[in-house]
Motif scaffolding. Structure first.
Motif, mmCIF file in Angstrom:
data_model
loop_
_atom_site.group_PDB
_atom_site.id
_atom_site.type_symbol
_atom_site.label_atom_id
_atom_site.label_comp_id
_atom_site.label_asym_id
_atom_site.label_seq_id
_atom_site.Cartn_x
_atom_site.Cartn_y
_atom_site.Cartn_z
ATOM 1 N N THR A 39 20.160 64.494 -4.279
ATOM 2 C CA THR A 39 19.221 64.852 -3.209
ATOM 3 C C THR A 39 17.845 65.399 -3.632
ATOM 4 O O THR A 39 16.882 65.896 -3.223
ATOM 5 C CB THR A 39 19.655 66.027 -2.240
ATOM 6 N N ALA A 121 20.211 63.784 8.390
ATOM 7 C CA ALA A 121 19.967 65.113 8.226
ATOM 8 C C ALA A 121 21.303 66.136 8.347
ATOM 9 O O ALA A 121 21.342 66.747 7.561
ATOM 10 C CB ALA A 121 19.114 65.444 9.765
ATOM 11 N N GLY A 125 21.312 66.519 4.449
ATOM 12 C CA GLY A 125 20.503 67.551 4.408
ATOM 13 C C GLY A 125 18.840 67.255 4.379
ATOM 14 O O GLY A 125 18.319 68.048 4.031
ATOM 15 N N VAL A 126 18.601 66.181 5.006
ATOM 16 C CA VAL A 126 17.421 65.646 4.954
ATOM 17 C C VAL A 126 16.402 66.696 5.971
ATOM 18 O O VAL A 126 16.790 66.896 7.049
ATOM 19 C CB VAL A 126 16.949 64.182 5.462
ATOM 20 N N ARG A 127 15.430 67.311 5.446
ATOM 21 C CA ARG A 127 14.511 68.027 6.275
ATOM 22 C C ARG A 127 12.982 67.619 6.202
ATOM 23 O O ARG A 127 12.486 67.507 5.148
ATOM 24 C CB ARG A 127 14.554 69.612 5.752
ATOM 25 N N LEU A 128 12.567 67.405 7.474
ATOM 26 C CA LEU A 128 11.036 67.071 7.362
ATOM 27 C C LEU A 128 10.380 67.969 8.312
ATOM 28 O O LEU A 128 11.004 68.615 9.274
ATOM 29 C CB LEU A 128 10.856 65.448 7.971
ATOM 30 N N ASP A 129 9.158 68.099 8.322
ATOM 31 C CA ASP A 129 8.168 68.673 9.347
ATOM 32 C C ASP A 129 8.567 67.935 10.797
ATOM 33 O O ASP A 129 8.994 66.712 10.843
ATOM 34 C CB ASP A 129 6.784 68.774 9.230
ATOM 35 N N ALA A 130 8.269 68.775 11.861
ATOM 36 C CA ALA A 130 8.328 68.059 13.290
ATOM 37 C C ALA A 130 7.521 66.985 13.516
ATOM 38 O O ALA A 130 7.926 65.895 13.911
ATOM 39 C CB ALA A 130 8.162 69.205 14.236
ATOM 40 N N TRP A 133 8.967 63.898 11.848
ATOM 41 C CA TRP A 133 9.959 63.185 12.593
ATOM 42 C C TRP A 133 9.734 62.305 13.677
ATOM 43 O O TRP A 133 9.956 61.213 13.926
ATOM 44 C CB TRP A 133 11.023 64.207 13.159
ATOM 45 N N GLU A 211 6.848 60.048 5.326
ATOM 46 C CA GLU A 211 7.818 61.205 4.480
ATOM 47 C C GLU A 211 7.115 61.941 3.205
ATOM 48 O O GLU A 211 7.477 63.202 3.110
ATOM 49 C CB GLU A 211 8.812 60.403 3.860
#
Length: 246
Positions: A39, A121, A125-130, A133, A211
């Motif tokens: 990751t 996710a 554990g993929v995390r992006l801003d709202a 998405w 992304e």
């Protein structure tokens, strides 16, 4: 037209085999390809990790499965059985029939995108801003219209017996060459030069740009619009040809 759209959506949702390959198959491929990937390690030439890169690729692959495979096979078989000919005897315009096919495919393509996102996710554990998405979902969902038009064209081009092999060749060819199954950075240079002009490459590039927090490149947007015009124009011509021969 609304009645036909509801009928097409109902038929699609009841097709469990198609739902599996459209919604769950891309998520399973994501786990197979990116499940054990780092990751933190960046894939050369992308500025993204493999889990991020493949999340967009598999979401795009799932959307293409729904709109391309679903449309082409349904239309070819309905032409062969005389269903399309019967619809022409009603007040339904040709665009209404095509709209019904695109709408039913869109209903399936959206869940396929969201399921891949959810798996990425939860597992990686993929995390992006709202906003990312939302933008990713919108871009991939809207971009699938290009391949929906291609599916309609294939459905009017091929017979019921030939449509599946023809669709599979185009489907897997575009997926592999466009970098949906593996990063194009692993391709030899001559193949990378070709891949840059394939619609699936431009399609995936939209999500990859989001992304990274960048705006999509004008070349990719222009390429997708050009392919949409080409595929939609071909579908319209084939539809008129089929109407004359009916």
């Amino acid at each position: 037209m609304n009645t036909l759209i509801k009928l097409e959506i109902t038929r699609t949702l009841r097709n469990k085999k198609f739902m599996f390959f459209s919604v769950l198959y891309p998520a399973a491929l994501y786990l197979l390809i990116a499940g054990g990937a780092s990751t933190t390690e960046i894939v050369e030439g992308t500025h993204l990790t493999l889990p991020l890169l493949m999340m967009v690729s598999m979401a795009s692959f799932g959307a293409i499965t729904a709109v391309l495979v679903g449309n082409s096979e349904k239309i070819a078989k309905e032409r062969e059985k005389g269903w399309v000919r019967q619809l022409r005897l009603t007040a339904l315009p040709g665009r209404g029939y095509v709209a019904a096919k695109v709408a039913s495919a869109a209903v399936v393509s959206l869940p396929s995108i969201l399921v891949v996102f959810a798996v990425a996710a939860a597992v990686k554990g993929v995390r992006l801003d709202a906003w990312q998405w939302c933008a990713l979902t919108g871009a991939i969902w809207a971009g699938s219209i290009v391949f929906a038009a291609l599916g309609v064209a294939i459905g009017y081009l091929a017979t019921g017996d030939a449509v599946r092999p023809l669709t599979m060749i185009i489907y897997f060819g575009l997926s592999v060459l466009g970098g949906l199954w593996m990063p194009t950075a692993t391709f030899p240079q001559w193949l990378r030069n070709i891949a840059e002009w394939v619609p699936t490459h431009a399609y995936a590039a939209l999500g990859q740009a989001i992304e990274r927090g960048d705006a999509p490149q004008l070349k990719d947007v222009t390429l997708l619009v050009a392919y949409l015009v080409l595929f939609a124009g071909g579908a319209a011509w084939l539809y008129r040809k089929d109407t004359r021969e009916a």
